[in-house]
Design an enzyme around this catalytic site. Structure first.
Site, PDB file in Angstrom:
ATOM      1  N   ASN A  29       0.630  -1.322   0.020  1.00 25.19           N
ATOM      2  CA  ASN A  29      -0.259   0.038   0.009  1.00 25.19           C
ATOM      3  C   ASN A  29       0.704   1.258   0.104  1.00 25.19           C
ATOM      4  OD1 ASN A  29      -2.098  -1.626  -0.094  1.00 25.19           O
ATOM      5  ND2 ASN A  29      -3.083  -1.051   1.974  1.00 25.19           N
ATOM      6  N   ARG A  78     -17.144   0.464  -4.888  1.00 24.08           N
ATOM      7  CA  ARG A  78     -15.772   0.997  -4.640  1.00 24.08           C
ATOM      8  C   ARG A  78     -16.111   2.472  -5.363  1.00 24.08           C
ATOM      9  NH1 ARG A  78     -11.488  -2.170  -2.028  1.00 24.08           N
ATOM     10  NH2 ARG A  78      -9.779  -0.704  -2.103  1.00 24.08           N
ATOM     11  N   PRO A  79     -16.630   3.268  -4.206  1.00 23.64           N
ATOM     12  CA  PRO A  79     -16.879   4.691  -5.090  1.00 23.64           C
ATOM     13  C   PRO A  79     -15.574   5.320  -4.869  1.00 23.64           C
ATOM     14  CG  PRO A  79     -17.907   4.500  -2.670  1.00 23.64           C
ATOM     15  CD  PRO A  79     -17.297   2.816  -2.886  1.00 23.64           C
ATOM     16  N   ASP A 134     -16.166   9.118  -5.229  1.00 22.56           N
ATOM     17  CA  ASP A 134     -16.835  10.366  -5.243  1.00 22.56           C
ATOM     18  C   ASP A 134     -15.924  11.505  -4.520  1.00 22.56           C
ATOM     19  OD1 ASP A 134     -17.533   8.391  -3.260  1.00 22.56           O
ATOM     20  OD2 ASP A 134     -18.813   9.876  -2.222  1.00 22.56           O
TER      21      ASP A 134
HETATM   22  C1  UD1 Z   1      -6.848   1.738   1.227  1.00 21.58           C
HETATM   23  C2  UD1 Z   1      -5.994   0.338   1.144  1.00 21.58           C
HETATM   24  C3  UD1 Z   1      -6.843  -0.881   1.723  1.00 21.58           C
HETATM   25  C4  UD1 Z   1      -7.568  -0.548   3.076  1.00 21.58           C
HETATM   26  C5  UD1 Z   1      -8.083   0.797   2.836  1.00 21.58           C
HETATM   27  C6  UD1 Z   1      -8.680   1.308   4.347  1.00 21.58           C
HETATM   28  C7  UD1 Z   1      -4.432   0.693  -0.548  1.00 21.58           C
HETATM   29  C8  UD1 Z   1      -3.835   0.222  -2.141  1.00 21.58           C
HETATM   30  N1  UD1 Z   1      -5.581   0.029  -0.198  1.00 21.58           N
HETATM   31  O1  UD1 Z   1      -7.957   1.397   0.195  1.00 21.58           O
HETATM   32  O2  UD1 Z   1      -6.048  -1.823   1.654  1.00 21.58           O
HETATM   33  O3  UD1 Z   1      -8.109  -1.651   3.403  1.00 21.58           O
HETATM   34  O4  UD1 Z   1      -7.486   1.674   2.482  1.00 21.58           O
HETATM   35  O5  UD1 Z   1      -7.668   1.399   5.146  1.00 21.58           O
HETATM   36  O6  UD1 Z   1      -3.707   1.551   0.065  1.00 21.58           O
HETATM   37  N2  UD1 Z   1     -14.991   5.748  -0.041  1.00 21.58           N
HETATM   38  C9  UD1 Z   1     -16.173   6.179  -0.490  1.00 21.58           C
HETATM   39  N3  UD1 Z   1     -15.819   7.207  -1.701  1.00 21.58           N
HETATM   40  C10 UD1 Z   1     -14.486   7.581  -2.094  1.00 21.58           C
HETATM   41  C11 UD1 Z   1     -13.636   6.676  -1.544  1.00 21.58           C
HETATM   42  C12 UD1 Z   1     -13.717   5.767  -0.506  1.00 21.58           C
HETATM   43  O7  UD1 Z   1     -17.264   6.020  -0.153  1.00 21.58           O
HETATM   44  O8  UD1 Z   1     -14.500   8.286  -2.837  1.00 21.58           O
HETATM   45  C13 UD1 Z   1     -15.384   4.471   1.169  1.00 21.58           C
HETATM   46  C14 UD1 Z   1     -14.763   3.224   0.698  1.00 21.58           C
HETATM   47  O9  UD1 Z   1     -15.973   2.552   0.006  1.00 21.58           O
HETATM   48  C15 UD1 Z   1     -14.481   2.667   2.084  1.00 21.58           C
HETATM   49  C16 UD1 Z   1     -14.157   3.693   2.761  1.00 21.58           C
HETATM   50  O10 UD1 Z   1     -14.680   4.928   2.119  1.00 21.58           O
HETATM   51  O11 UD1 Z   1     -15.724   2.117   2.489  1.00 21.58           O
HETATM   52  C17 UD1 Z   1     -12.546   3.558   2.888  1.00 21.58           C
HETATM   53  O12 UD1 Z   1     -11.857   3.663   1.658  1.00 21.58           O
HETATM   54  P1  UD1 Z   1     -10.474   4.028   1.413  1.00 21.58           P
HETATM   55  O13 UD1 Z   1      -9.880   4.504   2.666  1.00 21.58           O
HETATM   56  O14 UD1 Z   1     -10.444   5.134   0.176  1.00 21.58           O
HETATM   57  O15 UD1 Z   1      -9.651   2.741   0.931  1.00 21.58           O
HETATM   58  P2  UD1 Z   1      -8.834   2.592  -0.360  1.00 21.58           P
HETATM   59  O16 UD1 Z   1      -8.084   3.746  -0.521  1.00 21.58           O
HETATM   60  O17 UD1 Z   1      -9.776   2.188  -1.355  1.00 21.58           O
END
Ligand code: UD1
Length: 421
Positions: free
Chosen positions: A23, A121-122, A124
Site C-alpha cells: 500500500n 468502490r466509490p 466520489d
Molecule cells: C486503502 C487500502 C486498503 C485498505 C483501505 C482502508 C491501498 C492500496 N488500499 O484502500 O488496503 O483496506 O485503504 O484502510 O492503500 N469511499 C467512498 N468514496 C470514496 C472513497 C472511499 O465512499 O471516494 C469509502 C470506501 O468505499 C470505503 C471507505 O471509504 O468504505 C474507505 O476507503 P478508502 O480509505 O478510500 O480505501 P482505499 O484507498 O480504497
C-alpha cells in the site's frame, strides 16, 4: 491456476524477513510519474499488484526495470494520458494514477472502477476533491474523462471521511499544482507518510502528513531520487498471526514495532508476548489464545480493516467469545463461510461478527475471496487438523510475496501446486 495445500497443526518457529508495503509501493509508483528523470525504489515487494502498476507506467511511456526488489523508472515525455480498461482492472487501486496523471499532463482517461470483492468502490471523494482543484470530469459508458482547463490549483478541501485513496490522489495532484492545498480530515495511515516522504525527497513541499490536516505548497518540478519503501505492516501482522494461531514463536525481521503499534496490544490481550527490538519483533504465543471482548475497525490510528480477517482466524481458535465490528468496508466478511467450513463458529449480523472460539479447526477445501480473507484462510489452514486446499490464490499473491516460501521457512507445511488449468 495454482492452489495452496497446507498440512496444519505444526507450531511455526523461526525468522521471517518482512517485505516492503504494497500500500506504499502502489501510490509511490504513481507518484514517480511526477518526478523528472530516474527514480529508484528499493524494498519493492514482488507482488502482482506492483507488476500491474509497472505495466501502467510502461503503457504511459516510462521505462521500467525490475531487478529483484528494486524498481527503476525513467520518466521522459509521457506518450499517453489514457489507462486502458484491461490495465485498470488488473489492479483495483489503479485509480491512484488519476491524481498523478492529471498532475503531470493536465488530462487523464480511465475506465470507471466498478465494484470489487469488498463491496462497491466509490470514488466520489476523489473526484470532488480534484474538482475543487480545477479538474473537470465527464463520465460516459463506464469511462471517466478528466481534463484541467487551466493548471491545477491549490484548494481548501475537507474530506467527508479520511479515505486513504482520496488523500493520496489529492497529494499527487497538489504537489505540482499552483499554490497551496490544505486537506482537512486526511487519512493518517503510515503509508500516507511514506508517500509524503517520497515526494519530499523529490522536492515537494508537504507538511502535516500523519495528522488530520496536510498542507501542500505546489512546486514547479520534482526530480527523481532513490527511496526505500516502508515495511508492510499488514503482512507483518499476518506473519505474527500465523505464529500466534499455531502456538509458535517467530522473529519478524526488517521492521520495528512502530508501523504495527495500533495492533500489537491486541496480540498481547490474546495472551501473546511481544519483544520489540529496533529492527525486529519477536512473538511468543500462549498455549491457547484468549478471546477479546471487542475489535472495531477504524481509520488509522484505529484498528485496521486489513487486519480484521487475520484476527478473525485467530479468534476462531481462542478461548472464549469475541465480537468484531467492521466499520470501513460493507462487504468484508466474505472469508467467514470458508472459516465456518473449517469448523469456526462465527455468526455475522450486518457489521457485527460474533466469534465463539473452538478448540480445533479441521482442514477443508476453500477458495480465497479477497486478499486478506485469503490470508485468513492460510492461517486457519496452518492451525487446522489435516489438509486444507486454498484455490483462487491470485488474490493472495496481490499482497504477499511467495507466502508459501516464507511460511515454509518457519516450519509451515504449505506448498503451491499447479492445477494445470
Ligand atoms: C486503502 C487500502 C486498503 C485498505 C483501505 C482502508 C491501498 C492500496 N488500499 O484502500 O488496503 O483496506 O485503504 O484502510 O492503500 N469511499 C467512498 N468514496 C470514496 C472513497 C472511499 O465512499 O471516494 C469509502 C470506501 O468505499 C470505503 C471507505 O471509504 O468504505 C474507505 O476507503 P478508502 O480509505 O478510500 O480505501 P482505499 O484507498 O480504497
Amino acid at each position: 491456476m495454482q492452489k495452496l495445500v497446507i498440512e496444519g497443526g505444526v507450531p511455526l518457529e523461526g525468522e521471517v524477513f518482512l517485505h516492503g508495503a504494497k500500500n506504499s509501493a502502489l501510490p509511490i509508483l504513481a507518484a514517480v510519474l511526477l518526478c523528472d528523470g530516474e527514480t529508484t525504489l528499493e524494498n519493492c515487494a514482488r507482488l502482482t499488484d506492483v507488476f500491474a502498476a509497472c505495466r501502467i507506467l510502461t503503457h504511459l511511456g516510462c521505462r521500467c526495470t525490475i531487478r529483484s526488489h528494486t524498481v527503476t523508472v525513467n520518466v521522459c515525455d509521457l506518450r499517453s494520458d489514457t489507462i486502458p480498461e484491461a490495465l485498470m482492472q488488473e489492479m483495483r487501486s489503479s485509480v491512484i494514477f488519476l491524481g498523478a496523471v492529471l498532475g503531470r499532463t493536465g488530462s487523464c482517461h480511465i475506465s470507471y472502477p466498478g465494484g470489487c470483492e469488498l463491496g462497491p468502490r466509490p470514488i466520489d471523494m476523489h473526484l470532488e476533491a480534484l474538482q475543487q482543484m480545477g479538474a473537470r470530469f465527464h463520465i460516459h459508458g463506464g469511462e471517466l474523462d478528466c481534463t484541467v482547463p487551466d493548471r491545477l490549483h491549490g484548494a481548501k478541501i475537507h474530506l467527508p471521511f479520511p479515505s486513504v485513496g482520496a488523500t493520496e490522489n489529492v497529494m499527487l495532484a497538489a504537489v505540482l499544482a499552483k499554490g497551496r492545498t490544505v486537506l482537512h480530515n486526511a487519512a493518517r495511515e503510515p503509508e500516507i507518510c511514506d508517500l509524503a516522504s517520497f515526494l519530499r525527497m523529490g522536492g515537494a513541499k508537504i507538511s502535516g502528513d500523519g495528522e488530520s490536516t496536510i498542507v501542500i505548497d505546489g512546486v514547479e518540478k520534482l526530480h527523481g531520487s532513490t527511496y526505500r519503501i516502508m515495511p508492510d505492516r499488514i503482512a507483518g501482522i499476518t506473519y505474527l498471526g500465523a505464529a500466534a494461531i499455531t502456538g509458535g514463536t517467530i522473529c519478524l525481521r526488517g521492521t520495528d514495532a512502530h508501523p504495527m503499534e495500533n495492533v500489537l496490544p491486541m496480540f498481547e490481550q490474546m495472551g501473546c508476548r511481544l519483544y520489540p527490538e529496533p529492527d525486529r519483533m519477536h512473538l511468543l504465543a500462549p498455549r491457547r489464545l484468549h478471546a477479546v471482548p471487542s475489535i472495531q475497525t477504524m481509520p488509522h490510528p484505529g484498528f485496521p480493516t486489513d487486519a480484521q480477517a487475520i484476527f478473525m482466524a485467530m479468534l476462531s481458535v481462542a478461548n472464549g467469545v469475541s465480537v468484531i465490528e467492521e466499520n470501513i468496508f460493507e462487504n468484508r466478511y466474505r472469508h467467514v463461510d470458508a472459516l465456518v467450513k473449517m469448523g469456526a463458529k462465527i455468526h455475522v449480523s450486518g457489521r457485527i461478527a460474533v466469534v465463539t472460539g473452538t478448540q480445533t479447526l479441521s482442514g477443508a477445501s476453500v477458495s480465497a475471496t479477497d486478499l486478506r480473507g485469503g490470508a485468513a484462510m492460510v492461517l486457519a489452514g496452518l492451525a487446522a487438523n489435516g489438509k486444507t486446499e486454498i484455490r483462487q490464490i491470485s488474490h493472495i499473491d496481490r499482497g504477499y510475496e511467495a507466502i508459501e516460501t516464507v511460511l515454509q521457512g518457519v516450519g509451515g507445511r504449505i506448498t503451491r501446486v499447479d492445477m494445470g488449468i
